[in-house]
Each structure stands twice: as structure tokens, then as C-alpha cells.
Design a protein around this motif. Sequence first.
Motif, PDB file in Angstrom:
ATOM      1  N   VAL A   1       2.798  -5.198   6.683  1.00 62.45           N
ATOM      2  CA  VAL A   1       3.833  -5.553   5.691  1.00 62.45           C
ATOM      3  C   VAL A   1       4.585  -4.285   5.294  1.00 62.45           C
ATOM      4  CG1 VAL A   1       4.289  -6.513   3.411  1.00 62.45           C
ATOM      5  CG2 VAL A   1       2.453  -7.478   4.826  1.00 62.45           C
ATOM      6  N   ASN A   2       5.902  -4.353   5.360  1.00 63.03           N
ATOM      7  CA  ASN A   2       6.730  -3.221   4.945  1.00 63.03           C
ATOM      8  C   ASN A   2       6.863  -3.201   3.422  1.00 63.03           C
ATOM      9  OD1 ASN A   2       8.008  -1.958   7.518  1.00 63.03           O
ATOM     10  ND2 ASN A   2       8.162  -4.180   7.825  1.00 63.03           N
ATOM     11  N   LEU A   3       6.762  -2.002   2.850  1.00 63.01           N
ATOM     12  CA  LEU A   3       6.919  -1.827   1.407  1.00 63.01           C
ATOM     13  C   LEU A   3       8.201  -1.047   1.109  1.00 63.01           C
ATOM     14  CD1 LEU A   3       3.289  -0.881   0.313  1.00 63.01           C
ATOM     15  CD2 LEU A   3       4.391  -3.133   0.245  1.00 63.01           C
TER      16      LEU A   3
ATOM     17  N   LEU B   1      -0.175  -1.655   5.386  1.00 67.87           N
ATOM     18  CA  LEU B   1       1.034  -1.460   4.588  1.00 67.87           C
ATOM     19  C   LEU B   1       1.854  -0.328   5.187  1.00 67.87           C
ATOM     20  CD1 LEU B   1      -0.512  -1.732   1.012  1.00 67.87           C
ATOM     21  CD2 LEU B   1       0.585  -3.531   2.358  1.00 67.87           C
ATOM     22  N   GLU B   2       3.118  -0.618   5.492  1.00 72.30           N
ATOM     23  CA  GLU B   2       4.001   0.361   6.122  1.00 72.30           C
ATOM     24  C   GLU B   2       4.978   0.910   5.085  1.00 72.30           C
ATOM     25  OE1 GLU B   2       5.926  -1.256   9.518  1.00 72.30           O
ATOM     26  OE2 GLU B   2       4.067  -1.837  10.529  1.00 72.30           O
ATOM     27  N   ILE B   3       5.068   2.233   5.028  1.00 74.54           N
ATOM     28  CA  ILE B   3       6.034   2.881   4.133  1.00 74.54           C
ATOM     29  C   ILE B   3       6.977   3.721   4.979  1.00 74.54           C
ATOM     30  CG2 ILE B   3       4.351   2.960   2.251  1.00 74.54           C
ATOM     31  CD1 ILE B   3       4.110   5.981   2.798  1.00 74.54           C
ATOM     32  N   THR B   4       8.179   3.931   4.476  1.00 77.58           N
ATOM     33  CA  THR B   4       9.168   4.749   5.177  1.00 77.58           C
ATOM     34  C   THR B   4       9.080   6.187   4.709  1.00 77.58           C
ATOM     35  OG1 THR B   4      10.852   4.286   3.515  1.00 77.58           O
ATOM     36  CG2 THR B   4      10.738   2.790   5.396  1.00 77.58           C
ATOM     37  N   GLU B   5       9.668   7.065   5.532  1.00 77.56           N
ATOM     38  CA  GLU B   5       9.626   8.476   5.180  1.00 77.56           C
ATOM     39  C   GLU B   5      10.460   8.778   3.937  1.00 77.56           C
ATOM     40  OE1 GLU B   5       9.091  11.362   8.719  1.00 77.56           O
ATOM     41  OE2 GLU B   5      10.522   9.845   9.386  1.00 77.56           O
ATOM     42  N   GLY B   6      11.390   7.857   3.587  1.00 73.87           N
ATOM     43  CA  GLY B   6      12.166   8.071   2.366  1.00 73.87           C
ATOM     44  C   GLY B   6      11.294   8.125   1.130  1.00 73.87           C
ATOM     45  N   LEU B   7      10.171   7.399   1.181  1.00 70.33           N
ATOM     46  CA  LEU B   7       9.257   7.429   0.038  1.00 70.33           C
ATOM     47  C   LEU B   7       8.643   8.805  -0.143  1.00 70.33           C
ATOM     48  CD1 LEU B   7       7.700   5.860  -2.167  1.00 70.33           C
ATOM     49  CD2 LEU B   7       5.960   5.382  -0.434  1.00 70.33           C
TER      50      LEU B   7
ATOM     51  N   ARG C   1      -5.008  -0.438   5.149  1.00 76.42           N
ATOM     52  CA  ARG C   1      -4.554   0.657   6.000  1.00 76.42           C
ATOM     53  C   ARG C   1      -3.130   1.037   5.621  1.00 76.42           C
ATOM     54  NH1 ARG C   1      -6.922   1.306  10.985  1.00 76.42           N
ATOM     55  NH2 ARG C   1      -4.881   1.343  12.032  1.00 76.42           N
ATOM     56  N   ILE C   2      -2.802   2.340   5.762  1.00 73.50           N
ATOM     57  CA  ILE C   2      -1.478   2.848   5.426  1.00 73.50           C
ATOM     58  C   ILE C   2      -0.840   3.406   6.691  1.00 73.50           C
ATOM     59  CG2 ILE C   2      -0.140   4.389   3.956  1.00 73.50           C
ATOM     60  CD1 ILE C   2      -1.672   2.343   2.389  1.00 73.50           C
ATOM     61  N   ALA C   3       0.385   2.968   6.977  1.00 68.45           N
ATOM     62  CA  ALA C   3       1.103   3.429   8.161  1.00 68.45           C
ATOM     63  C   ALA C   3       2.442   4.020   7.750  1.00 68.45           C
ATOM     64  CB  ALA C   3       1.319   2.272   9.139  1.00 68.45           C
ATOM     65  N   MET C   4       2.860   5.124   8.474  1.00 67.23           N
ATOM     66  CA  MET C   4       4.183   5.704   8.252  1.00 67.23           C
ATOM     67  C   MET C   4       5.136   5.107   9.286  1.00 67.23           C
ATOM     68  SD  MET C   4       5.630   9.593   8.582  1.00 67.23           S
ATOM     69  CE  MET C   4       4.645  10.285   7.268  1.00 67.23           C
ATOM     70  N   ASP C   5       6.127   4.372   8.775  1.00 64.05           N
ATOM     71  CA  ASP C   5       7.082   3.700   9.644  1.00 64.05           C
ATOM     72  C   ASP C   5       8.247   4.633   9.970  1.00 64.05           C
ATOM     73  OD1 ASP C   5       8.158   1.706  11.122  1.00 64.05           O
ATOM     74  OD2 ASP C   5       8.890   0.522   9.419  1.00 64.05           O
TER      75      ASP C   5
ATOM     76  N   LEU D   1       4.412  -9.994   0.339  1.00 59.18           N
ATOM     77  CA  LEU D   1       3.027  -9.534   0.377  1.00 59.18           C
ATOM     78  C   LEU D   1       2.059 -10.706   0.244  1.00 59.18           C
ATOM     79  CD1 LEU D   1       1.141  -7.055   0.389  1.00 59.18           C
ATOM     80  CD2 LEU D   1       1.360  -6.999  -2.106  1.00 59.18           C
ATOM     81  N   HIS D   2       2.294 -11.592  -0.710  1.00 55.03           N
ATOM     82  CA  HIS D   2       1.403 -12.725  -0.925  1.00 55.03           C
ATOM     83  C   HIS D   2       1.469 -13.695   0.258  1.00 55.03           C
ATOM     84  CE1 HIS D   2      -0.063 -12.352  -5.179  1.00 55.03           C
ATOM     85  NE2 HIS D   2       0.904 -11.439  -5.195  1.00 55.03           N
ATOM     86  N   GLU D   3       2.672 -13.963   0.738  1.00 53.46           N
ATOM     87  CA  GLU D   3       2.820 -14.923   1.825  1.00 53.46           C
ATOM     88  C   GLU D   3       2.202 -14.389   3.117  1.00 53.46           C
ATOM     89  OE1 GLU D   3       4.077 -18.528   3.651  1.00 53.46           O
ATOM     90  OE2 GLU D   3       3.733 -17.896   1.573  1.00 53.46           O
ATOM     91  N   ALA D   4       2.384 -13.109   3.421  1.00 57.49           N
ATOM     92  CA  ALA D   4       1.815 -12.530   4.635  1.00 57.49           C
ATOM     93  C   ALA D   4       0.298 -12.575   4.589  1.00 57.49           C
ATOM     94  CB  ALA D   4       2.304 -11.103   4.811  1.00 57.49           C
ATOM     95  N   CYS D   5      -0.304 -12.252   3.450  1.00 53.32           N
ATOM     96  CA  CYS D   5      -1.760 -12.298   3.320  1.00 53.32           C
ATOM     97  C   CYS D   5      -2.269 -13.734   3.460  1.00 53.32           C
ATOM     98  CB  CYS D   5      -2.203 -11.700   1.994  1.00 53.32           C
ATOM     99  SG  CYS D   5      -1.975  -9.905   1.883  1.00 53.32           S
ATOM    100  N   ARG D   6      -1.526 -14.668   2.885  1.00 55.15           N
ATOM    101  CA  ARG D   6      -1.952 -16.077   2.962  1.00 55.15           C
ATOM    102  C   ARG D   6      -1.938 -16.575   4.414  1.00 55.15           C
ATOM    103  NH1 ARG D   6       0.127 -21.108   3.060  1.00 55.15           N
ATOM    104  NH2 ARG D   6       2.266 -20.324   3.224  1.00 55.15           N
ATOM    105  N   GLN D   7      -0.870 -16.221   5.155  1.00 50.26           N
ATOM    106  CA  GLN D   7      -0.776 -16.665   6.545  1.00 50.26           C
ATOM    107  C   GLN D   7      -1.821 -15.969   7.413  1.00 50.26           C
ATOM    108  OE1 GLN D   7       1.010 -19.058   7.551  1.00 50.26           O
ATOM    109  NE2 GLN D   7       2.759 -19.271   6.141  1.00 50.26           N
ATOM    110  N   ALA D   8      -2.009 -14.657   7.226  1.00 54.84           N
ATOM    111  CA  ALA D   8      -2.934 -13.892   8.074  1.00 54.84           C
ATOM    112  C   ALA D   8      -4.375 -14.312   7.868  1.00 54.84           C
ATOM    113  CB  ALA D   8      -2.780 -12.401   7.809  1.00 54.84           C
ATOM    114  N   ALA D   9      -4.693 -14.838   6.667  1.00 58.07           N
ATOM    115  CA  ALA D   9      -6.079 -15.250   6.405  1.00 58.07           C
ATOM    116  C   ALA D   9      -6.508 -16.367   7.334  1.00 58.07           C
ATOM    117  CB  ALA D   9      -6.211 -15.681   4.944  1.00 58.07           C
TER     118      ALA D   9
END
Length: 797
Positions: free
Chosen positions: A617-619, A649-655, A676-680, A599-607
Motif C-alpha cells: 500500500v502506498n502512503l 507500506l511504501e513511502i516515497t523519497e519525498g517523505l 514491512r517498509i519499502a522505499m518506492d 489502507l483498510h480496504e487493502a487489508c480486508r481484501q488481502a486477508a
Amino acid sequence: MRQTSAVSETIARVAALVSRHLPAVPEAMAGRVRFEQLASIQRLTPVMMVANIVNAQLVFLAGLGGPHRLTLLVWAGVVTAYAVLGLYGWLSARRRKSAKNTVSARGARRVAMQTGLLGALWGVLPYVALRDAGTQMSMLIVALTAGMIGTGSFALLTLPMAALAYTTPLVVGSLLVLLTSHDPILLALAGLLIFCYLVVGLSCLSHAKVFVDRLVAGDELERQKQVVSLLLSDFEEGSSDWLWEVDATGALTYVSERMAEAAGVSRDDLLGRVVGGLDARMAEAPEGLASTLAGLLADQKAFRDVVVSVTVGGEIHWWALTAKPIHDLDGVFAGFRGVGADVTQARKDQERITRLAHYDVLTGLPNRLSFLQALGGAWDGKGQTSGCAVLCLDLDHFKGVNDSLGHPIGDALLVEAAGRLRACVGEAGIVTRLGGDEFAVVVQGDLEPSALGALAQAIVDALALPYALNDHHVSIGASVGIAVAPADADDADTLLKNADLALYRAKGDGRGAYRFFEATMDVWAQERRALEIDLRSALRNDELKLFFQPLIGAKGHEITGFEALLRWQHPRRGLVGPDDFIECAEQWGLICKIGEWVLHEACRQAAAWPAPLKVAVNLSPNQFAAGDLVDQVRTALRESGLEPSRLELEITEGLLLRDTAGTLDQLRALKDLGVRIAMDDFGTGYSSLAYLWRFPFDKIKIDRTFVAEMSGNPAIADILRTITLLGRTLNLEVTAEGVETAEQASILEDMRCDHFQGYLFGRPMPIADIPGYLLENMAQQLRRGPTGDDVAQAAVS
């Protein structure tokens, strides 16, 4: 007055001298001892007084013919009067019958003075009768004096100072006359009188000592009896134990009230009954004792804590008995005396503790201790076994159910699974719960691989059926590992270890299956262990890397962002994909730390990318379960400076199985941050229309399996068309994953899909390749001759 004072002083000195030769008497009972001494004297007072009267009359009659008859008449009258006064005093004392049982020292001295005065009256007799008397008269006087010494000493035996006060004047008066007579016969009588006096005096002192010792000992014994009685009374009133006694035939001769209560009958009903008639049966006895209660009593030996079972009111009670044999004065066995206690509750508590030690409280199955005992019982003392098998299993996805629906549902699931497991195994083996969601079965019957495989498959099928738990419908699975002895192991520990390895392999091969142990599994397990060690050090050694796969807009094929994908740059294995270690990281508890780093690395690169490019980012569900995900996202955005709207942020249906208030609260808190929240992987798990409005989604992502098969399967194409229509209706963006051909892209574009992701548009790439990819994408759009809007959009990108 002076004479009286002198006599009192003399008696006091004599009393002090005598007391030094008597045993010490406790001050508390000195008055009672004096009372008993005087009571003994009082019983013989009539005899002594009558003897004085008779003897005084004899002396007077013997002296009628002599010269001193008038003097003897006066003396006899005084003695008789004194004796009559003594009888009168005795009668008066008898009538009074005072309740007091003590006498003061002064009262004892008064009695001594009275006896001393009587002795003095007899002491003057020799002066009166022996002067100018004949030999016969002299012998009579001496004989009477000796008799009076003996009689008085006997009567006053218990009170030495009174006895001496009485006899001493008699002896002194007689000796003064006899020793001055110069008559050999009278001198001999004087010697005999002295000897008699000494014998009487010593006897009096000796008897008085015995008398006092007996009183002191009796008082001490009585006190001890009272103490013992008090202790026994307190014991019976305040203790749960009770007293009992039987005679030589085993019949009860004493029963305390508490024992009667324990037996449920009255004391009268118990007295006289033979112990064997109580229907008491031996339950526990120390080694070496008889096996029956009757035999125990017949052995005539002491015993302790012998437990017998007794039926009381139709229920079984347990008594603990302790007793020792008693014998009479002749050493003949007379029975038993002892204590008992109702230990029914203690025994039930012990049985409950034993059950808790051997059985699982939640499921009622035997626990790990019972499992190890059952498994160890398959080997004899020489380490040989006729054969047994162990099936180790655990529930797949149980942790997700427990974390999402709560421990009560998780416990109910374990109970239901245990019941299914017990019903499935039946009499074929022993089902145990090792802990958590881990179970094991010990089989010692049919060890054929086909039979064990069929049993394992039946277990997998039974546990995979849906569960209805408090309005929740849950589906889980099970994985089973099988090891057989002696083929797979020579001892119980190795057999269990190998069954665990087989279970581990079954889970690694995709779960919901069973595996038999193979020798190669040990090597595989060691490799997995080495992988775990390497993964734990990967974060510290900066071995984890992020690759990025582009997200493409369906209309102009413009780049809208990238999805961050994790890779592991292993020093020996090379570049390792997430499929090879993400599941292991979840099992080993490392996914939360790895997810936070991603999470931290993706935000740092995307900035550093041009706006408005987004990063997805998958959670992991475990990050939600940890409870600090919102703070991690907030920190990552703050430290990187990335706009929240550019983080997806992408979450799976298992959650979504974890439909708890905590999960919903975290999703809403993330939305409040502006992300933003996405269902993966939409459509592959437990998708439900209810999820799309209960959770604050911005996007749904169609799984790649649908895209791969839609060209040759019209039904799947219809499903995809429905999903895209649903997305437009609910104002949700739709992204199609796994787009690899232009045909797939064209079909999805016709379905009005919003975004594409797949190899057709770009593979996952390291961060260094992104600038070149962006330039190439812009050049492609320029070559296609884009519209003004496309040019503007490309310029922004």
C-alpha cells in the motif's frame, strides 16, 4: 441681674429678628463671618470712642449755664469713662493679635450688648438735658442724637444687631421727650429723627447683606481656587499632559514643569521665548486650520489636538496641542492658554500599527491590503486604466518543507524567497506577500508579453536555486500565473482572479513554470472545481476501487503478493487513473481520508488471500503529517485479521525530506507493529545512502524509468547493478518496477534482483480477477516443469 437678663433677652430677640433679614450663612463659615464683621467694627472703634468723648464734652459745655449742669457733668463723665474703657479694650485687642479668625455667636452678642449699653447712655441724655431746656438746647441735643445715630450706624454697619442695639435706645429716649413736649418744632424734629432712624436701619441691613454675600462669595471663590489649584497640581503630577500659556505676541508666559521636561530645557529657558522659536512645525491639523503654528496663533481661534513636530535632543518628537484664546476685561486678545502632551510614543505605535496593517511581519513585504490598494490604484474613478499586470506565484513543495523541517525553517525559507523575489523584480513592480507561500507582483511599466514572460522566468529560476537554511539544504520551485489589464480584465478583482487561474494552470501543467491567462482557463478551472466536488462525494458514493498489480519473485517467477492501486469509477468519466486526481486530492486536503480507506480496504481484501501473499500500500506524506497513521494501520490490521508481516507500506523519497523526529518515530512504530517498509521510486528524488540505515527499510523499489532505459544505456545498467549490490549488502530486498520485456527480466535476474513488477507479468486488475490469475500462474509454472522446490512453492501459492 434681672435687668441684665432682660437686656440680653431683648438683644437676642432683636438678633433673631435681624438674622431673618440677612442672607443665609453656611454653618462652616459663620464664625469667620462674625470675625470679619467685628474686625470691621474694630477698625472704626477709635473714631467712635473719640466722637463719644467730644460730643459728651460739647453737651456738658452747652449745659453749663442751665439748671442741669451737675447732672450733665455726671453723665458726661460716665460716657467719657466708658469711651476710654472702649479705647483701652481696642488697644488690648491690638496687642494680643490672636491667630483665631473666628468669633462665636456669644462673642457677637457681647459686642452688641456693649454697644447697646453705650446707646442707652446716650438715650438718657434727653431726660437729663431736655427738661426745662430752651429751644436752642433742644435742637442741639436732637442734632447730636441724630449725629450719634449716623456715626454709630456707620461704625457698626457690618453687624446689624450691634447697630440697632446702639441706635434704638438713642431714638427711643429722644422720641419719648420730643413727642411729649407739644412743641411743634420738637415734634417736627421727632419726625425727622424717626425718618433718619429708618433710613439708617435699612441701610445697615442692606450693607450687612452685601458684606455677608461678599464674604460668602469670596470664601467660595477661594475654595474653588484651591480645588482648581489642587486639580491642576494633581493633573501635572499624575498626567502626561502639561499646561502652557502665551501672550498676544506668542511668547510663553507660563510653562509647567512637565512641558519643560518634554522640551529638554529648564522652565526659565522657555519663559519669554516665542513659540515659533521652539522649531515647532505643524504635522497634523484639523481641516480648516492654518498650516503653520504661527498662523494658528495669529487666527486667535480655539484649536484642539494640533500635532507639531519638535526637535528635542537631536530627535524628532511630536506634541499634541489644545488651546483657546484668552481676553482681558476690555475684550482685547491677550494670548492663548491650553494643554499639551508628548505623543511621540503614541505616534510611533500608530505608525507601527499602520505598518503592521500594510506590511507582512515575517518578510517585510507589502501585504494583501497593500497589494489590493496598489492594484486598485491602477484604475481611476471612472473605471479606466492605462494598463497593469499581476503575477501571482506560490512556492512549489513548500508545505512539505514546512511540515518536515518545522515552521522555523519554513519561515526562514519564506524570508529568503522574499529577498530573492524582491531582488529579481527590482524597480519593475511592487512585490507583495498575500499569505502563506503565496506572493504577487504588480507591474505598471513594461506590459509587453515578452518582458513579462522574461520576468516570470527569472522569478522561477531564482526561486528554484537551492537554499541553505540552518544546516539544511532545501530545493523548491515556483509557479507563476500572469494576467494583464485591460486585455484580460476590466477591474482589479477580475484581474486577480484571472492571474490565479493562470497560476493554477501552471501548477497543473507540472509546476516550475509560468502561464499567461487564457479565456479557456476559466472553463478548465470550472472543470477542476467540478472534479473536486465529485471527488469529495466519491467516498460517500463508494466510487473508489482498488486494483492490484502482481509482485513476482525473480527466481521462480512465483507470485509473492500484489500492490494495491487506486482507481476512481466516475459515473460520467468512467474509470479514472490516480494520475488524474491524486495530486488534486493532496491539494484539496482529501488524501488522508482516501489513504485511510485504501489502507483498510487493502487489508480486508488481502486477508482472504492465501498466505504468505503480501499486499503493498502506498502512503502519502500527508498521512505522516496528520500524526495518526500508526493508529490507522493498527486498526486496519485488527479489523481485517491480516498478519502484520503480510502488509508492506511504501513511502516515497519525498517523505525523506521531512527528516523530523516525528516521521522517524512513526516509521519505527510501524516496524514495531510487524509491517514491512519499502522505499518506492528509489533513485528519482533525493536518495542518500544515509536514508537506508537511518530508516528501518525492508525493501527498495527501482523506479520504472531506470528499467525502461537500461537496455540501451550501459551507465544506467551499471547504476542498477550497483543498487542491487547495495541492497544485498544492507540486507534489503530489491524490486524492479516497469518490467515489460523478457530481456529486461533476464538482465535484472542476472543482477540478482529479488522481485519484478510490470506489464510482462500482469497489469493492475480488479479483485475479482485475482483467483483466476493465481491459477493461471500456477499452471504456467507446472508447464515449465519446475523443480521440487518450485512445485512446493506453487502449491503454497
